[in-house]
Each structure stands twice: as structure tokens, then as C-alpha cells.
Write an enzyme that holds these catalytic residues in place. Structure first.
Site, PDB file in Angstrom:
ATOM      1  N   CYS A   1      84.020 -71.346  93.634  1.00  0.00           N
ATOM      2  CA  CYS A   1      84.791 -70.982  92.444  1.00  0.00           C
ATOM      3  C   CYS A   1      86.157 -70.348  92.753  1.00  0.00           C
ATOM      4  O   CYS A   1      87.072 -71.057  93.120  1.00  0.00           O
ATOM      5  CB  CYS A   1      83.934 -70.088  91.544  1.00  0.00           C
ATOM      6  SG  CYS A   1      84.496 -70.187  89.828  1.00  0.00           S
TER       7      CYS A   1
ATOM      8  N   GLU B   1      77.779 -73.261  90.857  1.00  0.00           N
ATOM      9  CA  GLU B   1      77.740 -71.844  91.254  1.00  0.00           C
ATOM     10  C   GLU B   1      76.661 -71.146  90.431  1.00  0.00           C
ATOM     11  O   GLU B   1      76.510 -71.400  89.237  1.00  0.00           O
ATOM     12  CB  GLU B   1      79.101 -71.186  90.970  1.00  0.00           C
ATOM     13  CG  GLU B   1      79.146 -69.708  91.392  1.00  0.00           C
ATOM     14  CD  GLU B   1      80.483 -69.018  91.088  1.00  0.00           C
ATOM     15  OE1 GLU B   1      81.184 -69.435  90.146  1.00  0.00           O
ATOM     16  OE2 GLU B   1      80.807 -68.049  91.800  1.00  0.00           O
TER      17      GLU B   1
ATOM     18  N   LYS C   1      80.884 -66.660  99.489  1.00  0.00           N
ATOM     19  CA  LYS C   1      82.177 -66.669  98.767  1.00  0.00           C
ATOM     20  C   LYS C   1      83.124 -65.640  99.391  1.00  0.00           C
ATOM     21  O   LYS C   1      82.784 -64.455  99.482  1.00  0.00           O
ATOM     22  CB  LYS C   1      81.893 -66.320  97.300  1.00  0.00           C
ATOM     23  CG  LYS C   1      83.072 -66.446  96.349  1.00  0.00           C
ATOM     24  CD  LYS C   1      82.583 -66.207  94.910  1.00  0.00           C
ATOM     25  CE  LYS C   1      83.625 -66.517  93.868  1.00  0.00           C
ATOM     26  NZ  LYS C   1      83.066 -66.431  92.498  1.00  0.00           N
TER      27      LYS C   1
HETATM   28  N1  LIG Z   1      83.097 -67.327  89.214  1.00  0.00           N
HETATM   29  C1  LIG Z   1      84.402 -67.349  89.394  1.00  0.00           C
HETATM   30  O1  LIG Z   1      84.876 -67.173  90.507  1.00  0.00           O
HETATM   31  C2  LIG Z   1      85.199 -67.598  88.150  1.00  0.00           C
HETATM   32  C3  LIG Z   1      86.625 -67.943  88.234  1.00  0.00           C
HETATM   33  O2  LIG Z   1      87.245 -68.048  89.291  1.00  0.00           O
HETATM   34  C4  LIG Z   1      87.304 -68.177  86.954  1.00  0.00           C
HETATM   35  O3  LIG Z   1      88.507 -68.403  86.938  1.00  0.00           O
HETATM   36  O4  LIG Z   1      86.648 -68.158  85.884  1.00  0.00           O
END
Ligand SMILES: NC(=O)CC(=O)C(=O)O
Length: 303
Positions: free
Chosen positions: A175, A62, A134
Site C-alpha cells: 500500500c 492488504e 511494510k
Molecule cells: N493502508 C495504506 O497504506 C493506505 C494508503 O496508503 C492510502 O492512501 O489510503
């Protein structure tokens, strides 16, 4: 009691095997620097190294081209549809030249005045076969620990994303999307072999939830799950957990790494999906007389 409206029957098909059902996957846990150009060069080198190691599928993290912060997202954003997009150009060229499928992590995307956290999947001809924005933005507030609000700058995507590639049907989440079992359930119902989650969990959520979430999504749905994180940088404003991982359909971890820059190469054999579903036939055991699954995207395609 029916928990859901009876619009669709949840009976995930045994996915038919793709052209390549046994292949190597590479997870490129990249360091992210303030220089986008350096990040692009590093990613290209990692993809080349992965291809030399025999990988047919390469996954990036990501926000691999941009240090993860709301200040940076607009500065590093690229217009994927209209261009210019140096990150997309590099990934497309690398996929074609090396003959690999790439799940291109995510980058900040600008489109019609909005910003998204977007992952493109590239086929071996270099073309984008799928684009996932996302769908669950990461807004977290743990006092004294971490506060982050992606929704301050980003807009959420509106659709699940499945990519048909030489290395199978791949569901994409980014994520925080991994926390929502419903999304993974949709991918399984649509016959995915693998779900890829480029992700950047932080030091707090990473320790408690990163491994748990991916093993759970793999075991719930009896398919492969791959995650790919940026390498940890203790000097950064947002410190990532690392530990890019591949889990198999019983939730066992096949391969993983620590928090430093690394490439994890591991073999995927999709026949394990069939074997695990024979061992433990969850689809047949599901009690649709007391609960039912609705795939809203199927019901309202295009929404
Ligand atoms: N970038 C994200 O979505 C981060 C995430 O979900 C986390 O728990 O840290």
C-alpha cells in the site's frame, strides 16, 4: 551536479525471462469480515477459483484476514515464523495443492513483541520464498476527512523484498509503499518483472491517487505493476477504494475492476517489457553524469 553519491550505477538490466513468461494473473479483491475464519475460507475459495480460471499467480489484498484498524491488528496478528498461523498454513497448502504462486496480500504479524504489516510470497511447493514487512507506515492526517496512524501499533520493516518465483522476479510493496518511487527503482534495478502492491487505499486517497501511483510506478520503471485491494464495505470504520488493477510497462491499464468483491484475471506477457524498453530506452537515456542512483540495501546488505 550530482544529487547522489556515486556508489552504484542505475542501469536496470533487461531481466531474463523466467520459466513462465506468459501467464495469467488473478487479483482477488476479497470482502473482509470480522471473522478471521470466514476470511480464510473466502480467500481459499477465491484462490481455488483463480486456479480453475488458469491463473499461475494469485494476489491477495492488504490485511485480508483482519478489518483494517489499529484495534484489530494485535487481535488478528499471527506469528509467521513460530506459529500458529492459520492464514499462512492455508496459503501454503493452497499454493502447493493447486500449483500456483501466491503473493499472500498482507496480515498483521506478531514477532518478538512487535507488530508488522507483512506479505509472504509462496512458491508452487507451498514454501515461503519471501517475506516483506511494510517499510513505509501509513500515517495520514487530512482534517475532516481521514486520520489514521499505523505507527500507533505497527513497526516498519527494514528491507526491500524481491521474490524469485516460477512467474518471474517480483518486487513487493504494501500500500503506502507505492508512494515511494525509490523502492520501485530498487526493484527495477534488481531485475524485477513485476511489482505487486497489496493495498487498501481509502475513499479519499483512492480517488485521487490509487490509479495514478500504479501507472506511474509501471511507466517509471517499464515493468508490470499489480495492485490488490479489499472490497469496499461502506459500513466499515475504514472504507477501502477497491479497484484492483494490472498496469503494463507503458503505464496502460490492462485489467481492473470496481469496488465490489471480484476476481480480476488477466494475461501478463513479459516480452512486453523488452519491447517497451526498446521503444523507449530510458536506461540508455538516463543522465548519470548529472544524477546517480544509490541502492543503499546493496551497499549495506542485511540492514
Ligand atoms: N493502508 C495504506 O497504506 C493506505 C494508503 O496508503 C492510502 O492512501 O489510503
Amino acid at each position: 551536479m550530482a544529487l547522489f553519491n556515486n556508489a552504484a550505477s542505475y542501469n536496470p538490466p533487461l531481466p531474463s525471462l523466467p520459466k513462465l513468461s506468459k501467464f495469467k494473473l488473478a487479483l482477488c479483491q476479497l470482502s473482509v469480515t470480522p471473522s478471521k475464519e470466514t476470511n480464510i475460507d473466502n480467500a481459499r475459495t477465491a484462490i481455488e477459483t483463480s486456479a480453475r480460471s488458469g491463473a499461475s499467480l494469485v494476489v491477495l489484498p492488504e490485511m485480508w484476514n483482519c478489518p483494517y484498524s489499529n484495534d484489530n491488528f494485535p487481535k488478528y496478528a499471527e506469528d509467521i515464523d513460530v506459529g500458529p498461523s492459520p492464514s499462512v498454513d492455508m496459503l501454503s497448502e493452497a499454493a502447493r495443492r493447486l500449483g500456483v504462486t501466491i503473493v499472500g496480500g498482507s496480515i498483521p504479524e506478531t514477532s518478538d513483541g512487535r507488530l508488522y504489516n507483512t506479505c509472504c510470497v509462496y512458491g508452487t511447493d507451498g514454501r515461503i520464498v519471501a517475506k516483506h514487512r511494510k517499510v513505509h507506515l501509513f500515517d495520514v492526517d487530512i482534517p475532516g476527512d481521514i486520520v489514521f496512524k499505523e505507527s500507533d501499533t505497527l513497526t516498519a520493516g527494514e528491507t526491500p523484498t524481491v521474490a524469485d518465483t516460477d512467474v518471474g522476479r517480483i518486487g513487493i510493496g504494501i500500500c503506502h509503499d507505492i508512494r515511494f518511487p525509490e523502492l520501485a527503482l530498487i526493484y527495477a534495478a534488481r531485475g524485477a518483472h513485476l511489482i505487486c502492491y497489496p493495498g487498501a487505499f481509502n475513499m479519499s486517497t483512492g480517488r485521487s491517487l490509487w490509479e495514478l501511483m500504479q501507472r506511474a510506478r509501471a511507466a517509471d520503471n517499464q515493468l508490470f505493476v499489480a495492485t490488490c485491494s479489499p472490497a469496499r464495505d461502506p459500513t466499515s470504520g475504514y472504507i477501502t477504494w477497491g479497484h484492483s488493477t494490472l498496469a503494463e510497462p507503458f503505464g496502460e491499464i490492462i485489467a481492473t475492476t470496481g469496488h465490489k468483491e471480484a476476481i480480476v484475471v488477466a494475461e501478463i506477457d513479459y516480452s512486453l517489457i523488452h519491447q517497451r524498453r526498446l521503444n523507449l530506452p530510458l536506461a540508455k537515456q538516463r543522465r548519470e553524469d548529472i544524477y546517480q542512483f544509490v541502492d543503499l540495501h546493496r551497499r549495506y546488505p542485511g540492514k
